[in-house]
Design a protein around this motif. Structure first.
Motif, PDB file in Angstrom:
ATOM      1  N   LEU A   1       0.931  -1.330   0.052  1.00 13.99           N
ATOM      2  CA  LEU A   1      -0.164   0.078  -0.186  1.00 13.99           C
ATOM      3  C   LEU A   1       0.868   1.139   0.068  1.00 13.99           C
ATOM      4  O   LEU A   1       0.570   2.380  -0.726  1.00 13.99           O
ATOM      5  CB  LEU A   1      -1.044  -0.097   1.396  1.00 13.99           C
ATOM      6  CG  LEU A   1      -2.487  -0.686   1.147  1.00 13.99           C
ATOM      7  CD1 LEU A   1      -2.841  -0.761   2.310  1.00 13.99           C
ATOM      8  CD2 LEU A   1      -3.026  -0.201  -0.108  1.00 13.99           C
ATOM      9  N   ARG A   2       1.864   1.169   0.836  1.00 16.98           N
ATOM     10  CA  ARG A   2       2.790   2.530   0.850  1.00 16.98           C
ATOM     11  C   ARG A   2       3.628   2.767  -0.278  1.00 16.98           C
ATOM     12  O   ARG A   2       3.726   3.961  -0.667  1.00 16.98           O
ATOM     13  CB  ARG A   2       3.536   2.369   2.335  1.00 16.98           C
ATOM     14  CG  ARG A   2       4.438   3.614   2.530  1.00 16.98           C
ATOM     15  CD  ARG A   2       4.950   3.558   3.974  1.00 16.98           C
ATOM     16  NE  ARG A   2       6.032   2.229   4.283  1.00 16.98           N
ATOM     17  CZ  ARG A   2       5.505   1.429   5.010  1.00 16.98           C
ATOM     18  NH1 ARG A   2       4.517   1.454   5.465  1.00 16.98           N
ATOM     19  NH2 ARG A   2       6.410   0.487   5.007  1.00 16.98           N
TER      20      ARG A   2
ATOM     21  N   THR B   1       4.897  -6.221  -3.104  1.00 16.42           N
ATOM     22  CA  THR B   1       4.869  -4.890  -3.916  1.00 16.42           C
ATOM     23  C   THR B   1       4.824  -5.157  -5.263  1.00 16.42           C
ATOM     24  O   THR B   1       4.301  -4.169  -6.046  1.00 16.42           O
ATOM     25  CB  THR B   1       5.970  -4.076  -3.306  1.00 16.42           C
ATOM     26  OG1 THR B   1       5.859  -3.950  -1.903  1.00 16.42           O
ATOM     27  CG2 THR B   1       6.163  -2.761  -3.899  1.00 16.42           C
ATOM     28  N   VAL B   2       5.727  -5.957  -5.854  1.00 11.46           N
ATOM     29  CA  VAL B   2       6.213  -6.178  -7.382  1.00 11.46           C
ATOM     30  C   VAL B   2       4.789  -6.531  -7.695  1.00 11.46           C
ATOM     31  O   VAL B   2       4.218  -5.881  -8.821  1.00 11.46           O
ATOM     32  CB  VAL B   2       7.178  -7.068  -7.590  1.00 11.46           C
ATOM     33  CG1 VAL B   2       7.043  -7.447  -9.030  1.00 11.46           C
ATOM     34  CG2 VAL B   2       8.504  -6.489  -7.184  1.00 11.46           C
ATOM     35  N   MET B   3       4.195  -7.529  -7.181  1.00 12.93           N
ATOM     36  CA  MET B   3       2.747  -8.126  -7.626  1.00 12.93           C
ATOM     37  C   MET B   3       1.704  -6.822  -7.806  1.00 12.93           C
ATOM     38  O   MET B   3       0.742  -6.884  -8.679  1.00 12.93           O
ATOM     39  CB  MET B   3       2.162  -9.241  -6.707  1.00 12.93           C
ATOM     40  CG  MET B   3       2.966 -10.488  -6.922  1.00 12.93           C
ATOM     41  SD  MET B   3       2.448 -11.964  -6.185  1.00 12.93           S
ATOM     42  CE  MET B   3       2.266 -11.487  -4.769  1.00 12.93           C
ATOM     43  N   LEU B   4       1.680  -5.993  -6.632  1.00 16.27           N
ATOM     44  CA  LEU B   4       0.567  -5.111  -6.836  1.00 16.27           C
ATOM     45  C   LEU B   4       0.943  -3.981  -7.882  1.00 16.27           C
ATOM     46  O   LEU B   4      -0.061  -3.455  -8.446  1.00 16.27           O
ATOM     47  CB  LEU B   4       0.592  -4.260  -5.276  1.00 16.27           C
ATOM     48  CG  LEU B   4      -0.470  -3.567  -4.843  1.00 16.27           C
ATOM     49  CD1 LEU B   4      -1.767  -4.301  -5.100  1.00 16.27           C
ATOM     50  CD2 LEU B   4      -0.192  -3.170  -3.449  1.00 16.27           C
ATOM     51  N   ARG B   5       2.226  -3.613  -8.271  1.00 14.95           N
ATOM     52  CA  ARG B   5       2.459  -2.797  -9.314  1.00 14.95           C
ATOM     53  C   ARG B   5       1.928  -3.284 -10.587  1.00 14.95           C
ATOM     54  O   ARG B   5       1.225  -2.796 -11.544  1.00 14.95           O
ATOM     55  CB  ARG B   5       3.827  -2.601  -9.274  1.00 14.95           C
ATOM     56  CG  ARG B   5       4.534  -1.446  -8.429  1.00 14.95           C
ATOM     57  CD  ARG B   5       3.876  -0.336  -8.298  1.00 14.95           C
ATOM     58  NE  ARG B   5       4.181   0.302  -9.562  1.00 14.95           N
ATOM     59  CZ  ARG B   5       4.282   1.920  -9.689  1.00 14.95           C
ATOM     60  NH1 ARG B   5       3.991   2.607  -8.763  1.00 14.95           N
ATOM     61  NH2 ARG B   5       4.630   2.168 -10.819  1.00 14.95           N
ATOM     62  N   SER B   6       2.282  -4.918 -10.778  1.00 15.88           N
ATOM     63  CA  SER B   6       1.576  -5.393 -11.820  1.00 15.88           C
ATOM     64  C   SER B   6       0.036  -5.469 -11.967  1.00 15.88           C
ATOM     65  O   SER B   6      -0.532  -5.248 -13.056  1.00 15.88           O
ATOM     66  CB  SER B   6       2.396  -7.073 -11.778  1.00 15.88           C
ATOM     67  OG  SER B   6       1.727  -7.485 -13.010  1.00 15.88           O
ATOM     68  N   ILE B   7      -0.590  -5.738 -10.864  1.00 14.25           N
ATOM     69  CA  ILE B   7      -1.911  -5.628 -10.724  1.00 14.25           C
ATOM     70  C   ILE B   7      -2.502  -4.455 -11.231  1.00 14.25           C
ATOM     71  O   ILE B   7      -3.811  -4.295 -11.894  1.00 14.25           O
ATOM     72  CB  ILE B   7      -2.460  -6.047  -9.371  1.00 14.25           C
ATOM     73  CG1 ILE B   7      -2.142  -7.574  -8.985  1.00 14.25           C
ATOM     74  CG2 ILE B   7      -4.210  -5.684  -9.052  1.00 14.25           C
ATOM     75  CD1 ILE B   7      -2.333  -7.795  -7.636  1.00 14.25           C
TER      76      ILE B   7
ATOM     77  N   LEU C   1      -5.881  -3.997  -4.208  1.00 14.89           N
ATOM     78  CA  LEU C   1      -5.197  -5.000  -2.899  1.00 14.89           C
ATOM     79  C   LEU C   1      -6.275  -6.040  -2.660  1.00 14.89           C
ATOM     80  O   LEU C   1      -5.999  -6.831  -2.593  1.00 14.89           O
ATOM     81  CB  LEU C   1      -5.616  -3.945  -1.824  1.00 14.89           C
ATOM     82  CG  LEU C   1      -4.940  -4.454  -0.602  1.00 14.89           C
ATOM     83  CD1 LEU C   1      -3.582  -4.729  -0.533  1.00 14.89           C
ATOM     84  CD2 LEU C   1      -5.472  -3.530   0.627  1.00 14.89           C
ATOM     85  N   GLU C   2      -7.679  -5.911  -3.294  1.00 12.91           N
ATOM     86  CA  GLU C   2      -8.728  -6.848  -3.156  1.00 12.91           C
ATOM     87  C   GLU C   2      -8.250  -8.103  -4.052  1.00 12.91           C
ATOM     88  O   GLU C   2      -8.666  -9.083  -3.508  1.00 12.91           O
ATOM     89  CB  GLU C   2      -9.859  -6.190  -3.656  1.00 12.91           C
ATOM     90  CG  GLU C   2     -11.048  -6.993  -3.311  1.00 12.91           C
ATOM     91  CD  GLU C   2     -12.520  -6.484  -3.979  1.00 12.91           C
ATOM     92  OE1 GLU C   2     -13.584  -6.501  -3.388  1.00 12.91           O
ATOM     93  OE2 GLU C   2     -12.115  -5.536  -4.771  1.00 12.91           O
ATOM     94  N   VAL C   3      -7.565  -8.050  -4.906  1.00 11.12           N
ATOM     95  CA  VAL C   3      -7.059  -9.082  -5.860  1.00 11.12           C
ATOM     96  C   VAL C   3      -6.199 -10.339  -4.791  1.00 11.12           C
ATOM     97  O   VAL C   3      -6.524 -11.325  -5.212  1.00 11.12           O
ATOM     98  CB  VAL C   3      -6.110  -8.709  -7.039  1.00 11.12           C
ATOM     99  CG1 VAL C   3      -5.517  -9.902  -7.612  1.00 11.12           C
ATOM    100  CG2 VAL C   3      -7.075  -7.845  -7.950  1.00 11.12           C
ATOM    101  N   PHE C   4      -5.648  -9.854  -4.007  1.00 15.04           N
ATOM    102  CA  PHE C   4      -4.865 -10.735  -2.872  1.00 15.04           C
ATOM    103  C   PHE C   4      -5.801 -11.783  -2.109  1.00 15.04           C
ATOM    104  O   PHE C   4      -5.458 -12.541  -1.671  1.00 15.04           O
ATOM    105  CB  PHE C   4      -3.988 -10.104  -2.135  1.00 15.04           C
ATOM    106  CG  PHE C   4      -2.686  -9.462  -2.770  1.00 15.04           C
ATOM    107  CD1 PHE C   4      -1.964 -10.332  -3.575  1.00 15.04           C
ATOM    108  CD2 PHE C   4      -2.510  -8.109  -2.884  1.00 15.04           C
ATOM    109  CE1 PHE C   4      -0.939  -9.640  -4.202  1.00 15.04           C
ATOM    110  CE2 PHE C   4      -1.307  -7.466  -3.368  1.00 15.04           C
ATOM    111  CZ  PHE C   4      -0.617  -8.257  -4.087  1.00 15.04           C
TER     112      PHE C   4
ATOM    113  N   ALA D   1      -6.066 -10.820 -11.352  1.00 13.63           N
ATOM    114  CA  ALA D   1      -6.357  -9.450 -11.599  1.00 13.63           C
ATOM    115  C   ALA D   1      -7.145  -9.357 -12.990  1.00 13.63           C
ATOM    116  O   ALA D   1      -8.058  -8.498 -13.111  1.00 13.63           O
ATOM    117  CB  ALA D   1      -5.006  -8.831 -11.467  1.00 13.63           C
ATOM    118  N   LYS D   2      -6.819 -10.112 -13.853  1.00 16.29           N
ATOM    119  CA  LYS D   2      -7.189 -10.049 -15.117  1.00 16.29           C
ATOM    120  C   LYS D   2      -8.695 -10.188 -15.272  1.00 16.29           C
ATOM    121  O   LYS D   2      -9.665  -9.475 -15.750  1.00 16.29           O
ATOM    122  CB  LYS D   2      -6.424 -10.895 -15.972  1.00 16.29           C
ATOM    123  CG  LYS D   2      -7.037 -10.918 -17.803  1.00 16.29           C
ATOM    124  CD  LYS D   2      -6.996  -9.418 -18.358  1.00 16.29           C
ATOM    125  CE  LYS D   2      -7.563  -9.669 -19.767  1.00 16.29           C
ATOM    126  NZ  LYS D   2      -7.415  -8.526 -20.397  1.00 16.29           N
TER     127      LYS D   2
END
Length: 281
Positions: free
Chosen positions: A69-70, A116-122, A143-146, A240-241
């Motif tokens: 998030l940060r 963090t890497v995954m969140l950027r990709s999402i 974030l909900e994707v997780f 995410a897709k």
């Protein structure tokens, strides 16, 4: 949103996209993919793990979501995001190599980086599906994707399917989005944000447990750890897709129409068959 347009008027391309989203979101989850890598079943139940491992998983999961998030979402405000699918996988593989080499000891360091890497990709995927990353609700939907890992075989879709999970998270996402909108910043220590983080972490931690079991396989090594992390990020990229495809179609056809058609497709006996849209009543 266009609630006046029902799914009987969906274009073939949109219906095919919804069908693909159902396949991505309603499946057996990450464990099967990891089992193919390590050559055995990966299905960790947290109460079967040593207490030390449980605490490490829970602590690392919450820390990873807070850092995501940060660092990842807070930096997205107003910035264009490029499609860096391959680059994200390379970064995830690098952090996974450390996990494979050092096992659970590396989890507090490796998981926040990978998340963090995954969140950027999402976020990249969200923008490609027409989402506005300046919208707090959209950023929290990333974030909900997780929390969207698939249901286990035999589970009732009405109990654990995609829309059921979204319904459980809806209030927390809404409260957190209102908080972020009122302050134009994401403070992961705020009560509204913490409630959302806790709700997501409860499901994300199960998938992290599966990943940890796979990484704990004897003689896995750095190469195997990298392969596990690539499977890990691909899993959430696929979710995410599916998630943001559904949201795009909801904006076009209406939430209730898309939910009904989604559940009709998911309940079909032949999930790989492209079913025509249900006729209008």
């Amino acid at each position: 949103m266009r609630p006046d347009i029902d799914t009987s008027q969906m274009t073939p391309a949109d219906h095919a996209a919804l069908m693909d989203a159902v396949r991505r979101l309603e499946h057996v989850g990450l464990a099967l993919k990891l089992a193919n890598i390590v050559g055995r079943k990966v299905n960790l139940i947290k109460d079967m793990a040593p207490e030390k491992a449980i605490k490490a998983i829970d602590g690392a999961t919450m820390a990873a979501l807070k850092l995501g998030l940060r660092v990842a979402l807070a930096s997205l405000w107003g910035r264009p995001i490029r499609d860096r699918d391959r680059a994200h996988k390379v970064m995830a593989a690098a952090s996974g190599a450390a996990g494979g080499a050092f096992g659970i000891a590396s989890l507090p360091f490796e998981l926040p980086v990978t998340t963090t890497v995954m969140l950027r990709s999402i976020a990249d995927i969200a923008r490609a599906e027409g989402e506005d990353l300046r919208d707090p609700e959209t950023r929290l939907a990333c974030l909900e994707v997780f929390a969207l890992d698939g249901r286990a075989p035999g589970e009732n879709i009405t109990d654990s399917g995609y829309f059921a999970i979204r319904s459980v998270l809806a209030r927390s996402v809404s409260e957190a989005a209102r908080y972020v909108a009122s302050r134009s910043v994401i403070d992961e220590t705020a009560p509204a944000i913490l409630r959302l983080l806790a709700a997501v972490a409860a499901r994300f931690g199960v998938v992290v447990s599966q990943k940890l079991v796979a990484q704990a396989t004897p003689a896995l090594g750095a190469v195997g750890g990298a392969a596990i992390n690539v499977a890990f990020i691909e899993h959430f990229q696929s979710l995410a897709k599916g998630h943001f495809t559904v949201r795009r179609l909801e904006r076009k056809y209406g939430h209730e129409h898309i939910q009904a058609e989604y559940q009709r497709i998911a309940a079909a006996r032949e999930p790989d068959e492209i079913l025509p849209p249900a006729p209008a009543a």
